[in-house]
Each structure stands twice: as structure tokens, then as C-alpha cells.
Write a protein that holds these residues in place. Structure first.
Motif, PDB file in Angstrom:
ATOM      1  N   UNK A 113     -36.147  -3.258  88.647  1.00 51.59           N
ATOM      2  CA  UNK A 113     -35.829  -4.687  88.667  1.00 51.59           C
ATOM      3  C   UNK A 113     -35.523  -5.233  87.276  1.00 51.59           C
ATOM      4  N   UNK A 114     -36.115  -4.632  86.252  1.00 56.45           N
ATOM      5  CA  UNK A 114     -35.940  -5.128  84.880  1.00 56.45           C
ATOM      6  C   UNK A 114     -35.795  -3.943  83.926  1.00 56.45           C
ATOM      7  N   UNK A 115     -34.591  -3.360  83.891  1.00 56.73           N
ATOM      8  CA  UNK A 115     -34.373  -2.235  82.971  1.00 56.73           C
ATOM      9  C   UNK A 115     -34.565  -2.665  81.522  1.00 56.73           C
ATOM     10  N   UNK A 116     -34.837  -1.681  80.693  1.00 56.46           N
ATOM     11  CA  UNK A 116     -35.023  -1.942  79.272  1.00 56.46           C
ATOM     12  C   UNK A 116     -33.704  -2.029  78.532  1.00 56.46           C
ATOM     13  N   UNK A 117     -33.775  -1.876  77.223  1.00 56.98           N
ATOM     14  CA  UNK A 117     -32.604  -1.953  76.353  1.00 56.98           C
ATOM     15  C   UNK A 117     -31.554  -0.941  76.808  1.00 56.98           C
ATOM     16  N   UNK A 120     -31.980   1.264  80.100  1.00 61.85           N
ATOM     17  CA  UNK A 120     -32.938   2.361  80.284  1.00 61.85           C
ATOM     18  C   UNK A 120     -34.045   1.922  81.236  1.00 61.85           C
ATOM     19  N   UNK A 121     -34.499   2.848  82.049  1.00 62.54           N
ATOM     20  CA  UNK A 121     -35.554   2.505  83.008  1.00 62.54           C
ATOM     21  C   UNK A 121     -36.929   2.928  82.520  1.00 62.54           C
ATOM     22  N   UNK A 122     -36.999   3.959  81.702  1.00 62.75           N
ATOM     23  CA  UNK A 122     -38.291   4.453  81.255  1.00 62.75           C
ATOM     24  C   UNK A 122     -39.049   3.441  80.421  1.00 62.75           C
ATOM     25  N   UNK A 123     -40.356   3.503  80.542  1.00 59.47           N
ATOM     26  CA  UNK A 123     -41.220   2.676  79.702  1.00 59.47           C
ATOM     27  C   UNK A 123     -41.468   3.460  78.426  1.00 59.47           C
ATOM     28  N   UNK A 129     -44.646  -5.211  79.160  1.00 62.17           N
ATOM     29  CA  UNK A 129     -45.069  -6.308  80.029  1.00 62.17           C
ATOM     30  C   UNK A 129     -43.934  -6.701  80.970  1.00 62.17           C
ATOM     31  N   UNK A 130     -44.306  -6.978  82.220  1.00 64.63           N
ATOM     32  CA  UNK A 130     -43.344  -7.426  83.223  1.00 64.63           C
ATOM     33  C   UNK A 130     -43.809  -8.767  83.769  1.00 64.63           C
ATOM     34  N   UNK A 131     -42.981  -9.785  83.615  1.00 65.34           N
ATOM     35  CA  UNK A 131     -43.269 -11.125  84.124  1.00 65.34           C
ATOM     36  C   UNK A 131     -42.572 -11.273  85.473  1.00 65.34           C
ATOM     37  N   UNK A 132     -43.353 -11.584  86.504  1.00 68.65           N
ATOM     38  CA  UNK A 132     -42.852 -11.647  87.880  1.00 68.65           C
ATOM     39  C   UNK A 132     -43.022 -13.072  88.402  1.00 68.65           C
ATOM     40  N   UNK A 133     -41.967 -13.599  89.024  1.00 69.00           N
ATOM     41  CA  UNK A 133     -42.033 -14.972  89.529  1.00 69.00           C
ATOM     42  C   UNK A 133     -42.884 -15.066  90.798  1.00 69.00           C
ATOM     43  N   UNK A 134     -43.041 -16.283  91.299  1.00 65.38           N
ATOM     44  CA  UNK A 134     -43.908 -16.528  92.457  1.00 65.38           C
ATOM     45  C   UNK A 134     -43.437 -15.830  93.734  1.00 65.38           C
ATOM     46  N   UNK A 135     -42.150 -15.510  93.824  1.00 66.68           N
ATOM     47  CA  UNK A 135     -41.645 -14.836  95.018  1.00 66.68           C
ATOM     48  C   UNK A 135     -41.912 -13.334  94.964  1.00 66.68           C
ATOM     49  N   UNK A 136     -42.289 -12.842  93.789  1.00 68.97           N
ATOM     50  CA  UNK A 136     -42.536 -11.404  93.633  1.00 68.97           C
ATOM     51  C   UNK A 136     -41.276 -10.587  93.548  1.00 68.97           C
ATOM     52  N   UNK A 137     -40.139 -11.232  93.299  1.00 69.99           N
ATOM     53  CA  UNK A 137     -38.875 -10.501  93.265  1.00 69.99           C
ATOM     54  C   UNK A 137     -38.129 -10.591  91.941  1.00 69.99           C
ATOM     55  N   UNK A 139     -37.997 -10.381  88.013  1.00 71.34           N
ATOM     56  CA  UNK A 139     -38.819  -9.713  87.007  1.00 71.34           C
ATOM     57  C   UNK A 139     -38.121  -9.744  85.649  1.00 71.34           C
ATOM     58  N   UNK A 140     -38.897  -9.988  84.600  1.00 72.61           N
ATOM     59  CA  UNK A 140     -38.394  -9.913  83.228  1.00 72.61           C
ATOM     60  C   UNK A 140     -39.297  -8.956  82.446  1.00 72.61           C
ATOM     61  N   UNK A 141     -38.686  -8.086  81.644  1.00 72.93           N
ATOM     62  CA  UNK A 141     -39.431  -7.084  80.867  1.00 72.93           C
ATOM     63  C   UNK A 141     -39.569  -7.528  79.420  1.00 72.93           C
TER      64      UNK A 141
END
Length: 159
Positions: A113-117, A120-123, A129-137, A139-141
Motif C-alpha cells: 500500500x505504501x512502497x518506499x523510495x 521499493x517494497x522492502x523495509x 512507520x506506517x500511518x493508516x487512516x480510519x478506514x484502514x485502507x 497508508x503512508x510510509x
């Protein structure tokens, strides 16, 4: 994307659950470690949790030992460290992998939902940190180097 709150996670004792108790909340989901250079961020995460929890916000921690073996403890040791060292009151779940074939489904969903630079998907390290809104859908990394207090304004927008 499936709502984050519907994805199975494990409690410290190993029992499977979901984040359904957090449905409708703004969430900051973090892979943590007790022996990392970023470990002092626990204090900032706790400050965010206390500041915004009455407005429908929670920090959720998922200990991870994949980066430099910086989370070697078992569930009890991790809980004691978080409580005694940083007076953590937010939930700390079971230790997980965030990358690779054994990555927790929650973190696979967050990375998708929130790929990196550069997409990239890897952490890359602990305290991503992943910020998720009230709907749970939505996402910001945020990178491990992003301090928790820097995320405060983004949390405010979602509350």
C-alpha cells in the motif's frame, strides 16, 4: 486492498487475532527493536499515543529481529523492556518478520500500500512507520529516521 484491521496478527503469547479492536482508529504501525539506534523513538511513539489516543489514535508495535539481530528477546523480555524503560502503554504484538518469505501478512499489505523510495517494497530497518487512516485502507510510509513528533501533523490531518 483488504482493510488493515482484517489481517491476522499474533499477540505476544502467540494467539492469532486481528486489529478489529482498532477499526475506525488512525493507526501508526511500527516495526520496533529494543537494541537499535532508533530505540529511543519509543519515547516519542508513547508521547504520540498519549496525546492522540482519546481522539481515536493508536500506536501499534511489532518487534522484529531481522535487522542486525536488534530484537533478540522473547515476548516477556520485550514487554518488560518497553514497560520499564519507556513506560509504553500502546499494544506491542508478537515478534515478526517484515521482509522475506516469512513476512507477516500485515507488513506485506503495508509495504504494498505504501512502497518506499523509488517504489521499493522492502523495509530497510527497524522503526519504519506506517500511518493508516480510519478506514484502514490509506497508508503512508515514514523512514526510520523520521522522528515520531514529525508525524504529529500528519496524524492531526487524519483525526
Amino acid at each position: 486492498m483488504t482493510a488493515i484491521t482484517d489481517i491476522p496478527v499474533r499477540q505476544p503469547g502467540g494467539a492469532e487475532t486481528t486489529l478489529a479492536d482498532h477499526a475506525g482508529e488512525v493507526l501508526l504501525i511500527v516495526n520496533t527493536a529494543s537494541k537499535c539506534g532508533f530505540t529511543p523513538q519509543y519515547a516519542g511513539l508513547e508521547a504520540l499515543h498519549r496525546k492522540y489516543r482519546d481522539r481515536g489514535f493508536s500506536v501499534l508495535a511489532f518487534p522484529c529481529n531481522q535487522f542486525g539481530a536488534q530484537e533478540p528477546g522473547d515476548a516477556e523480555e520485550i514487554a518488560n523492556f518497553c514497560s520499564l524503560t519507556y513506560d509504553v502503554t500502546f499494544p506491542v504484538y508478537a515478534k515478526i518478520d517484515v521482509n522475506g518469505p516469512d513476512a507477516a501478512p500485515l507488513f506485506d499489505a503495508l509495504k504494498a500500500a505504501a512502497p518506499g523510495v523509488l517504489g521499493s517494497k522492502g523495509i530497510k530497518w527497524n522503526f519504519t512507520k506506517f500511518l493508516v487512516d480510519r478506514t484502514g485502507t490509506k497508508v503512508e510510509r515514514f523512514a526510520p529516521t523520521t522522528s515520531p513528533d514529525a508525524i504529529g501533523p500528519e496524524i492531526e490531518k487524519l483525526l
